[in-house]
Design a protein around this motif. Structure first.
Motif, PDB file in Angstrom:
ATOM      1  N   GLU A 141     -95.644 -20.603 -30.746  1.00 17.04           N
ATOM      2  CA  GLU A 141     -95.987 -19.657 -29.685  1.00 17.04           C
ATOM      3  C   GLU A 141     -96.228 -20.346 -28.356  1.00 17.04           C
ATOM      4  N   SER A 142     -96.419 -21.629 -28.406  1.00 19.28           N
ATOM      5  CA  SER A 142     -96.735 -22.361 -27.191  1.00 19.28           C
ATOM      6  C   SER A 142     -95.580 -22.328 -26.204  1.00 19.28           C
ATOM      7  N   THR A 143     -95.907 -22.526 -24.943  1.00 22.77           N
ATOM      8  CA  THR A 143     -94.849 -22.568 -23.934  1.00 22.77           C
ATOM      9  C   THR A 143     -94.219 -23.946 -23.846  1.00 22.77           C
ATOM     10  N   VAL A 144     -94.899 -24.940 -24.398  1.00 24.13           N
ATOM     11  CA  VAL A 144     -94.281 -26.255 -24.340  1.00 24.13           C
ATOM     12  C   VAL A 144     -93.311 -26.408 -25.507  1.00 24.13           C
ATOM     13  N   PRO A 145     -92.105 -26.770 -25.153  1.00 30.61           N
ATOM     14  CA  PRO A 145     -91.023 -26.845 -26.129  1.00 30.61           C
ATOM     15  C   PRO A 145     -91.352 -27.779 -27.286  1.00 30.61           C
ATOM     16  N   CYS A 146     -90.941 -27.389 -28.455  1.00 28.04           N
ATOM     17  CA  CYS A 146     -91.109 -28.290 -29.577  1.00 28.04           C
ATOM     18  C   CYS A 146     -89.922 -28.148 -30.509  1.00 28.04           C
ATOM     19  N   VAL A 147     -89.610 -29.197 -31.217  1.00 23.11           N
ATOM     20  CA  VAL A 147     -88.620 -29.061 -32.265  1.00 23.11           C
ATOM     21  C   VAL A 147     -89.167 -29.646 -33.550  1.00 23.11           C
ATOM     22  N   LEU A 148     -88.904 -28.919 -34.591  1.00 23.15           N
ATOM     23  CA  LEU A 148     -89.450 -29.243 -35.898  1.00 23.15           C
ATOM     24  C   LEU A 148     -88.402 -29.941 -36.727  1.00 23.15           C
ATOM     25  N   VAL A 149     -88.816 -30.953 -37.453  1.00 22.22           N
ATOM     26  CA  VAL A 149     -87.844 -31.528 -38.351  1.00 22.22           C
ATOM     27  C   VAL A 149     -88.093 -31.026 -39.761  1.00 22.22           C
ATOM     28  N   ASP A 150     -87.049 -30.478 -40.309  1.00 17.09           N
ATOM     29  CA  ASP A 150     -87.041 -29.991 -41.685  1.00 17.09           C
ATOM     30  C   ASP A 150     -87.846 -28.717 -41.907  1.00 17.09           C
ATOM     31  N   PRO A 152     -87.187 -25.054 -40.749  1.00 15.54           N
ATOM     32  CA  PRO A 152     -86.341 -24.150 -39.980  1.00 15.54           C
ATOM     33  C   PRO A 152     -87.115 -22.926 -39.503  1.00 15.54           C
ATOM     34  N   VAL A 153     -87.461 -22.929 -38.237  1.00 17.93           N
ATOM     35  CA  VAL A 153     -88.219 -21.821 -37.658  1.00 17.93           C
ATOM     36  C   VAL A 153     -87.635 -21.497 -36.294  1.00 17.93           C
ATOM     37  N   GLU A 154     -87.456 -20.238 -36.035  1.00 18.11           N
ATOM     38  CA  GLU A 154     -86.891 -19.841 -34.764  1.00 18.11           C
ATOM     39  C   GLU A 154     -87.995 -19.579 -33.741  1.00 18.11           C
ATOM     40  N   GLY A 155     -87.655 -19.724 -32.485  1.00 20.67           N
ATOM     41  CA  GLY A 155     -88.607 -19.451 -31.425  1.00 20.67           C
ATOM     42  C   GLY A 155     -87.955 -19.729 -30.098  1.00 20.67           C
ATOM     43  N   VAL A 156     -88.491 -19.151 -29.039  1.00 19.63           N
ATOM     44  CA  VAL A 156     -87.784 -19.253 -27.769  1.00 19.63           C
ATOM     45  C   VAL A 156     -87.818 -20.687 -27.228  1.00 19.63           C
ATOM     46  N   ASN A 157     -88.973 -21.329 -27.314  1.00 21.23           N
ATOM     47  CA  ASN A 157     -89.041 -22.718 -26.876  1.00 21.23           C
ATOM     48  C   ASN A 157     -89.008 -23.674 -28.057  1.00 21.23           C
ATOM     49  N   THR A 158     -88.506 -23.176 -29.140  1.00 23.38           N
ATOM     50  CA  THR A 158     -88.583 -23.913 -30.390  1.00 23.38           C
ATOM     51  C   THR A 158     -87.198 -24.208 -30.939  1.00 23.38           C
ATOM     52  N   GLY A 159     -87.047 -25.360 -31.472  1.00 25.08           N
ATOM     53  CA  GLY A 159     -85.805 -25.679 -32.151  1.00 25.08           C
ATOM     54  C   GLY A 159     -86.121 -26.390 -33.447  1.00 25.08           C
ATOM     55  N   TYR A 160     -85.112 -26.678 -34.214  1.00 27.93           N
ATOM     56  CA  TYR A 160     -85.363 -27.446 -35.424  1.00 27.93           C
ATOM     57  C   TYR A 160     -84.120 -28.215 -35.803  1.00 27.93           C
ATOM     58  N   VAL A 161     -84.322 -29.251 -36.549  1.00 23.23           N
ATOM     59  CA  VAL A 161     -83.197 -29.971 -37.109  1.00 23.23           C
ATOM     60  C   VAL A 161     -83.463 -30.151 -38.594  1.00 23.23           C
ATOM     61  N   THR A 162     -82.446 -29.882 -39.340  1.00 21.48           N
ATOM     62  CA  THR A 162     -82.600 -29.962 -40.777  1.00 21.48           C
ATOM     63  C   THR A 162     -81.296 -30.482 -41.368  1.00 21.48           C
ATOM     64  N   SER A 163     -81.265 -30.583 -42.656  1.00 19.18           N
ATOM     65  CA  SER A 163     -80.060 -31.130 -43.263  1.00 19.18           C
ATOM     66  C   SER A 163     -79.405 -30.098 -44.176  1.00 19.18           C
ATOM     67  N   ASN A 164     -78.194 -30.343 -44.523  1.00 15.79           N
ATOM     68  CA  ASN A 164     -77.445 -29.427 -45.372  1.00 15.79           C
ATOM     69  C   ASN A 164     -77.819 -29.613 -46.837  1.00 15.79           C
ATOM     70  N   GLN A 165     -79.045 -29.282 -47.122  1.00 18.88           N
ATOM     71  CA  GLN A 165     -79.573 -29.468 -48.471  1.00 18.88           C
ATOM     72  C   GLN A 165     -78.644 -28.912 -49.541  1.00 18.88           C
ATOM     73  N   LEU A 166     -78.307 -27.654 -49.386  1.00 18.28           N
ATOM     74  CA  LEU A 166     -77.515 -26.991 -50.413  1.00 18.28           C
ATOM     75  C   LEU A 166     -76.136 -27.624 -50.551  1.00 18.28           C
ATOM     76  N   GLU A 167     -75.471 -27.765 -49.434  1.00 18.91           N
ATOM     77  CA  GLU A 167     -74.106 -28.273 -49.464  1.00 18.91           C
ATOM     78  C   GLU A 167     -74.035 -29.662 -50.085  1.00 18.91           C
ATOM     79  N   SER A 168     -74.966 -30.503 -49.692  1.00 20.04           N
ATOM     80  CA  SER A 168     -74.886 -31.868 -50.185  1.00 20.04           C
ATOM     81  C   SER A 168     -75.162 -31.937 -51.683  1.00 20.04           C
ATOM     82  N   ALA A 169     -76.049 -31.075 -52.143  1.00 17.58           N
ATOM     83  CA  ALA A 169     -76.307 -31.048 -53.580  1.00 17.58           C
ATOM     84  C   ALA A 169     -75.056 -30.572 -54.310  1.00 17.58           C
ATOM     85  N   LYS A 170     -74.433 -29.557 -53.736  1.00 13.67           N
ATOM     86  CA  LYS A 170     -73.191 -29.072 -54.331  1.00 13.67           C
ATOM     87  C   LYS A 170     -72.164 -30.177 -54.397  1.00 13.67           C
TER      88      LYS A 170
END
Lengths: 338, 338
Positions: A141-150, A152-170
């Motif tokens: 909710e904060s106005t200061v941008p943040c990005v989360l690793v691993d 996955p959460v959406e938000g206007v000043n928010t981003g995330y980076v994650t990995s293709n867990q499912l695909e790689s297991a497949k």
DNA sequence: CTTGATTTCCGAAACGTTTCGGGTATAAAA
DNA sequence: TTTTATACCCGAAACGTTTCGGAAATCAAG
């Protein structure tokens, strides 16, 4: 330490002009710029970032928030590598980087917003927050941008980076099938863990897409532990001589299976192929070296850092990024010869 | 974010009074203090550290300077653990902590002094500088206090924390002797490294103090690498069946020796005792688990951090600290039965 | 009723920058 | 010659704090 005023006095120009000269504005004469530059160098001047940040309202530093920074953590390596990634990327982007280590209890004393405001952080990358940590919601909710690793959460000043867990297991399971394995067992970890369900799904789906019947008795529970995994694998391997391959939801459990084969006198990979998950340090040292799917925390760190400064700088970039887990081929898997 | 001025307006008191109230000065009335506090809380005020630092000329942050922060580094673990120590200690001392990652080339662009001045660092703890890095000299001569980990250097604003390198190495060798070993080989790393010479000295001294003849051909060079170590050990073990123990200047090299024994069909520890150095993560997983002397980087980090803030705050503390390496007994060493 | 001490408060300067809004020459155009 | 444009420069305010040196009000002592 030399200040702008010092340079101003020594060079005979006003503070304003000195500042503008040093910052590359074009309304300053070539000669005076040179003069100022040389004086500045001579005095060993370098700008006080605090003062600058104060007036520019941006600090050119982003925080790396990590919970429970502890040496014991098994994930040390993961954490450390993403830290390296963040650090490297930020330094190429000319940003500074402060490490914010917090615990769940600390989060009660100081709000996330305060933490950012105090240091006037431009942005923060967050790693390892628990889903119910108060900071998580605050951060989103904060106005200061943040990005989360691993996370996955959406938000206007928010981003995330994650990995293709499912695909790689497949991919891992497909690899076994491609090598001719039809009787593939699955060693899963604690059922409630997110990654467990994902890997389980991957296993089932790939079986199905290849027309291989899913058998309930082919999935064991190793609880993410070496010993538990070994004890589960021992009787199973005895009772199921038709099984030629094991997909394990973690390297640690793969090691357990490996132990079991040793006790049974089975050879890996000739008699049984084993594939793990995580690429822990140990996996390349064990004998035979473990084929496994590895995550790339360093890359995640880089991407997270990069994304956060892009957001900070108002550039229009996607707020999500993926880094591919990769199947690391070593020597614990072989073609099925039966 | 709320500023002092905001609180001032909302509470009806001057900025000065608000500041003094919030900072616990005693020339402010109980009632007005309470009032101010509550208003501050309500507005979610928290002080801007940058502004404060600017006027107080101290930032309450100390830097952790590390060279070549790289994920590949074998010492990752070492670095990471001292980092944890530094972080933990600083957070209990209420200091902030920024990570400064530099490379030898970067050191040419910006002097150490500038780096400190820019961020107005109160102090810095330094880890892993090479002896000829320009920053090292700068740091020692700088007015901003620093403490070095594992680099014993004296200076007025300088301290260091190190471990009992020599003693612990001696202890390891003594342990072998105590178990009846008389023919003890020594696998050393690059000769120019500081630690190499120390461990070499330890080896020689203990031999001498026990009346065991030092033999030049008993010291090999494994270059701190697994492979090199293995290749050196192979022919040596063949040619010297009388040797019953190996003291290795690093765990990695110990692993190399271990490999060599495997190829030769020797059993560890029955046929050969092996003792390593460093206590790397792997050492407890390998088979047999490696007896080794472990450093305590976490403790070093804590002590370094603690020392630097004590120096910063003008307290009269010793400028050197030691943390003991400890011999970690596992299963790669046995009594000599010959 | 003075005097002096005590309590409680505040104005203004300072920290080291950046930047807005001009100002003063000099050169070019009218 | 006057006007306009251009190139170069600068004063002052602002950012959010802390702190110095008082000032006003209250109280105790003489």
């Amino acid at each position: 330490m030399a200040t702008l005023k010092d340079v101003s006095k020594a060079s005979g120009f006003s503070v304003t002009t000195v500042s503008r000269a040093l910052n590359g504005y074009d309304d300053v004469n070539k000669e005076t710029r040179d003069k100022i530059m040389s004086v500045a160098k001579e005095l060993g001047y370098s700008p006080n970032i605090l003062a600058r940040s104060l007036v520019k309202k941006q600090s050119k530093t982003i925080g790396f928030l990590v919970t429970d920074l502890k040496r014991e953590s098994v994930k040390d390596n993961f954490l450390f590598e993403t830290l390296c990634g963040v650090s490297d990327e930020l330094s190429t982007l000319d940003y500074e980087f402060v490490l914010l280590s917090t615990t769940t209890s600390k989060q009660k004393n100081k709000t996330y917003g305060q933490m950012c405001a105090e240091r006037q952080l431009d942005g923060v990358v967050i790693q390892g927050l628990k889903r119910d940590d108060p900071y998580l919601l605050e951060a989103i909710e904060s106005t200061v941008p943040c990005v989360l690793v691993d996370i996955p959460v959406e938000g206007v000043n928010t981003g995330y980076v994650t990995s293709n867990q499912l695909e790689s297991a497949k991919q891992a399971v497909r690899y076994l099938i491609r090598l001719g394995h039809r009787h593939i067992a699955f060693m899963n970890g604690a059922a409630h863990a997110y990654v467990s369900t994902v890997r389980y799904d991957a296993y089932r789906q790939v079986l199905q897409e290849n027309g291989i019947e899913f058998r309930d008795d082919y999935v064991l529970n190793g609880d993410f532990e070496e010993l538990a995994s070994k004890s589960a694998a021992l009787p199973f391997l005895l009772n199921h001589p038709e099984v030629t391959a094991f997909f394990c939801a973690s390297d640690v459990m793969a090691l357990g299976v490996l132990q079991a084969t040793r006790e049974l006198g089975l050879n890996v990979p000739e008699d049984l192929s084993i594939i793990g998950f995580d690429n822990i340090l140990l996996s390349q040292y064990v004998s035979p070296p473990l084929t496994t799917v590895g995550q790339q925390p360093y890359e995640m760190g880089r991407k997270a850092a990069s994304m956060v400064v892009h957001i900070v700088e108002g550039q229009d970039v996607p707020h999500e990024a993926f880094v591919n887990n990769e199947l690391i081929l070593r020597e614990s898997v072989a073609k099925n010869r039966r």
